[in-house]
Design an enzyme around this catalytic site. Structure first.
Site: not given
Ligand code: NAI
Length: 320
Positions: A144, A157
């Site tokens: 991120s 985070y």
């Molecule tokens: P999201 O919540 O839509 O997707 C994340 C997925 O990871 C979910 O399906 C969730 O069930 C899964 N997950 C969570 N814990 C888990 C575990 N212990 N084992 C397996 N799966 C697990 O959120 P998003 O935004 O798509 O997140 C993806 C990545 O992007 C993350 O690493 C987040 O930190 C990063 N990120 C997100 C930003 C945003 O603005 N949404 C900005 C910068 C980075």
């Protein structure tokens, strides 16, 4: 890597948000995809999407912090597709925000455990298998912009993401001789379901110092809505692999962003720099557009990124 057809792509967090966007883009490019996720409901929804698509997608229920389950998932990929992945996309991640001084052991154990520990588990599980398969490949870990910019309400985070950016640089040098590329993907805001992250928080790590309600989650969702679409994210991730860059920032102003963060570190080296920093500190990150800043201000009005009201050592203006 430029040719994706027929490659096996293993995507953690692949059932939602950024990971689901990657599953769409990489399957459309001809990859044989695995979506691994801790949420069965999201896996079901994602598989529903692929039902009538011309795509090879296999779901695996996986908690990336569970090492035994991770090994079993790696075995399953080889059973299903015949080889370990050539493309490993690690998107699983969680967040929760609040004053650093309100953070509990459980806030750190959960957020760092998934965001950094999960990626470490992915590397230790898959790297030897990828090397032994001798097919080369590419590994992307979703970090991120927060990994460059520490903040008073983002401690667990930001430190987890900073560590991922650092870790990927170590692996980049280590894996070059094997023809395996490595990228730390560093997005800003994305339009995903991350406002629902607390749904995946394990029972034994429920104790948080932060104020979290349906209203704060909804306010945070409105901020995320202003971010990149998940398909745009998937396209950027593919581009990061094509370019073979070690750090990929999907914003045009990527060099400016890094310069601002590096300047802060340079300022931290001297008393004059500290004075300069302290005179300016407290503003939003350099990359944040005005509409996102406005959404964050609105969210803080309902207590988002504030401490739980009963935490008595935190300054009153930092509590909900
Ligand atoms: P999201 O919540 O839509 O997707 C994340 C997925 O990871 C979910 O399906 C969730 O069930 C899964 N997950 C969570 N814990 C888990 C575990 N212990 N084992 C397996 N799966 C697990 O959120 P998003 O935004 O798509 O997140 C993806 C990545 O992007 C993350 O690493 C987040 O930190 C990063 N990120 C997100 C930003 C945003 O603005 N949404 C900005 C910068 C980075």
């Amino acid at each position: 890597m430029k040719d994706f057809k027929g490659k096996v792509a293993f995507i953690t967090g692949g059932a939602s948000g950024a990971g689901f966007g990657m599953a769409q883009i990489f399957s459309e490019a001809g990859c044989k995809v695995v979506i691994a996720d801790v949420r069965q409901d999201q896996l079901d929804k994602a598989m529903d999407y692929f039902k009538d698509k011309d795509a090879q997608v296999h779901p695996i229920l996986l908690d990336v912090t569970d090492r035994k389950a991770y090994i079993a998932a790696a075995d399953e990929v080889e059973r299903v597709y015949g080889t370990p992945p050539q493309i490993l996309l690690q998107s699983a991640g969680v967040n929760a925000f609040g004053p650093a001084e309100a953070s509990t052991y459980e806030d750190y154990d959960w957020i760092v455990g998934v965001n950094l520990g999960g990626i470490i588990n992915g590397m230790v599980t898959f790297v030897p298998r990828m090397i032994k398969a001798g097919l080369g490949g590419h590994i992307v870990a979703v970090a991120s912009l927060g990994g460059f910019g520490p903040g008073p309400t983002t401690a667990p985070y930001s430190c987890s993401k900073a560590a991922v950016i650092n870790l990927m640089q170590s692996y980049y040098e280590a894996l070059r001789p094997y023809g395996i590329g490595v990228t730390a993907f560093c997005p800003g805001n994305m339009n995903t379901n991350i406002h629902e992250a607390s749904k995946t928080r394990p029972k034994h790590l429920q104790n948080t110092g932060y104020y979290e309600t349906q209203e704060t989650a909804e306010a945070y969702r409105k901020h995320n809505e202003l971010g990149l679409s998940i398909r745009e994210v998937g396209e950027h991730v593919m581009k990061s692999i094509e370019q073979g860059v070690v750090i990929y920032i999907p914003n045009e102003e990527r060099e400016m962003i890094i310069r601002v963060h590096m300047q802060r570190m340079i300022d931290f080296l001297t008393p004059e720099g500290m004075a300069r920093h302290n005179a300016q500190a407290g503003g939003p990150p350099p990359e944040m557009p005005p509409e996102e800043i406005a959404a964050i201000v609105e969210a803080s009005k309902v207590g988002w990124a504030k401490a739980r009201p009963d935490i008595d050592w935190v300054a009153p203006n930092k509590k909900a």
